[in-house]
Motif scaffolding. Structure first.
Motif, PDB file in Angstrom:
ATOM      1  N   ARG A  31      43.992  42.249  47.026  1.00 52.04           N
ATOM      2  CA  ARG A  31      43.762  42.120  45.585  1.00 52.04           C
ATOM      3  C   ARG A  31      42.282  42.261  45.339  1.00 52.04           C
ATOM      4  NH1 ARG A  31      45.489  37.234  41.523  1.00 52.04           N
ATOM      5  NH2 ARG A  31      44.892  38.322  39.624  1.00 52.04           N
ATOM      6  N   TRP A  49      45.862  45.569  42.721  1.00 46.04           N
ATOM      7  CA  TRP A  49      46.685  45.246  43.875  1.00 46.04           C
ATOM      8  C   TRP A  49      46.914  46.505  44.693  1.00 46.04           C
ATOM      9  CZ3 TRP A  49      48.536  40.385  45.099  1.00 46.04           C
ATOM     10  CH2 TRP A  49      48.373  39.402  44.125  1.00 46.04           C
ATOM     11  N   GLU A  80      49.746  51.136  45.122  1.00 44.93           N
ATOM     12  CA  GLU A  80      48.783  50.464  44.241  1.00 44.93           C
ATOM     13  C   GLU A  80      49.488  50.162  42.928  1.00 44.93           C
ATOM     14  OE1 GLU A  80      45.368  52.897  43.639  1.00 44.93           O
ATOM     15  OE2 GLU A  80      44.562  52.491  45.620  1.00 44.93           O
ATOM     16  N   GLU A  81      49.330  48.943  42.435  1.00 44.68           N
ATOM     17  CA  GLU A  81      49.967  48.549  41.181  1.00 44.68           C
ATOM     18  C   GLU A  81      49.106  47.525  40.446  1.00 44.68           C
ATOM     19  OE1 GLU A  81      52.560  49.696  39.539  1.00 44.68           O
ATOM     20  OE2 GLU A  81      52.996  51.160  41.101  1.00 44.68           O
ATOM     21  N   ALA A  82      49.542  47.179  39.232  1.00 46.78           N
ATOM     22  CA  ALA A  82      48.801  46.245  38.394  1.00 46.78           C
ATOM     23  C   ALA A  82      49.121  44.789  38.712  1.00 46.78           C
ATOM     24  CB  ALA A  82      49.085  46.529  36.920  1.00 46.78           C
ATOM     25  N   THR A  83      50.337  44.502  39.176  1.00 48.73           N
ATOM     26  CA  THR A  83      50.712  43.131  39.513  1.00 48.73           C
ATOM     27  C   THR A  83      51.232  43.067  40.947  1.00 48.73           C
ATOM     28  OG1 THR A  83      53.004  43.328  38.782  1.00 48.73           O
ATOM     29  CG2 THR A  83      51.382  42.675  37.109  1.00 48.73           C
ATOM     30  N   GLY A 125      42.032  49.132  37.203  1.00 43.07           N
ATOM     31  CA  GLY A 125      43.333  49.455  36.624  1.00 43.07           C
ATOM     32  C   GLY A 125      44.484  48.992  37.491  1.00 43.07           C
ATOM     33  N   HIS A 126      44.344  49.145  38.785  1.00 44.08           N
ATOM     34  CA  HIS A 126      45.357  48.722  39.743  1.00 44.08           C
ATOM     35  C   HIS A 126      44.682  47.860  40.803  1.00 44.08           C
ATOM     36  CE1 HIS A 126      48.415  51.377  38.129  1.00 44.08           C
ATOM     37  NE2 HIS A 126      47.510  52.344  38.099  1.00 44.08           N
ATOM     38  N   HIS A 162      37.973  42.532  37.889  1.00 48.40           N
ATOM     39  CA  HIS A 162      39.043  42.358  36.910  1.00 48.40           C
ATOM     40  C   HIS A 162      39.254  43.602  36.058  1.00 48.40           C
ATOM     41  CE1 HIS A 162      39.410  38.168  37.943  1.00 48.40           C
ATOM     42  NE2 HIS A 162      38.104  38.029  37.808  1.00 48.40           N
TER      43      HIS A 162
END
Length: 128
Positions: free
Chosen positions: A52, A62, A80-83, A59-60, A56
Motif C-alpha cells: 500500500r 494498492w 493494482e487497484e484503489a482498495t 490513483g491506485h 494518498h
C-alpha cells in the motif's frame, strides 16, 4: 513495515509492505488459498506481496505481485487497484487464470511418447 504470515499454506508466503491492515491480509490469505490449495494442482511454492503506497494522491495505492511456481512452471500475476478488497479479487482472478494454464500444460511424464521414427518405442515394446 513488512509482515510475514504463513498459516495454512506454508510453501506460499504472504508478505505486506506499507499500511496494510490485518483484515485485508486475512481476506487475501483466504482467496490465495482458494486458488493455490486446489486439488489436482502440482506442488506450489512462492510468494505473494501486497503493498500500500504512502501517498494518498495515488490513483491506485494498492499493488500486489504473486510470484509462484506451479510444478515446474513459474506463474506471475500483478494487480493494482484503489482498495484492498478490489486488489485481492483482481489478483485472485489473474492468479487462477495463470495457474489453470500452468496446470493444463503440466508435464509429469503422462504425455505421448515419441513415434518410432523419432526414437520412440514400437507398439510391441521393441525399440528400433
Amino acid at each position: 513495515m513488512t509482515t510475514d504470515s504463513t498459516r495454512r499454506t506454508p510453501l506460499v508466503r504472504l508478505r505486506s509492505d506499507g499500511a496494510v491492515d490485518e483484515a485485508t491480509l486475512a481476506y487475501a490469505r483466504t482467496k490465495i488459498d482458494a486458488v493455490l490449495a486446489r486439488p489436482g494442482l502440482p506442488a506450489v511454492t512462492g510468494e505473494v506481496r501486497i503493498t500500500r503506497a504512502a501517498a494518498h494522491h495515488a490513483g491506485h495505492p494498492w499493488a500486489a505481485t504473486a510470484d509462484v511456481r506451479v510444478g515446474r512452471r513459474q506463474v506471475v500475476a500483478v494487480a493494482e487497484e484503489a482498495t484492498g478488497t478490489e486488489l485481492v479479487d483482481r489478483l485472485q482472478d489473474r492468479l487462477r487464470r495463470q495457474t489453470d494454464k500452468a496446470a493444463h500444460y503440466w508435464d509429469d511424464g503422462r504425455g505421448t511418447t515419441a513415434p518410432p521414427w523419432r526414437g520412440g518405442e514400437l507398439r510391441d515394446g521393441v525399440s528400433p
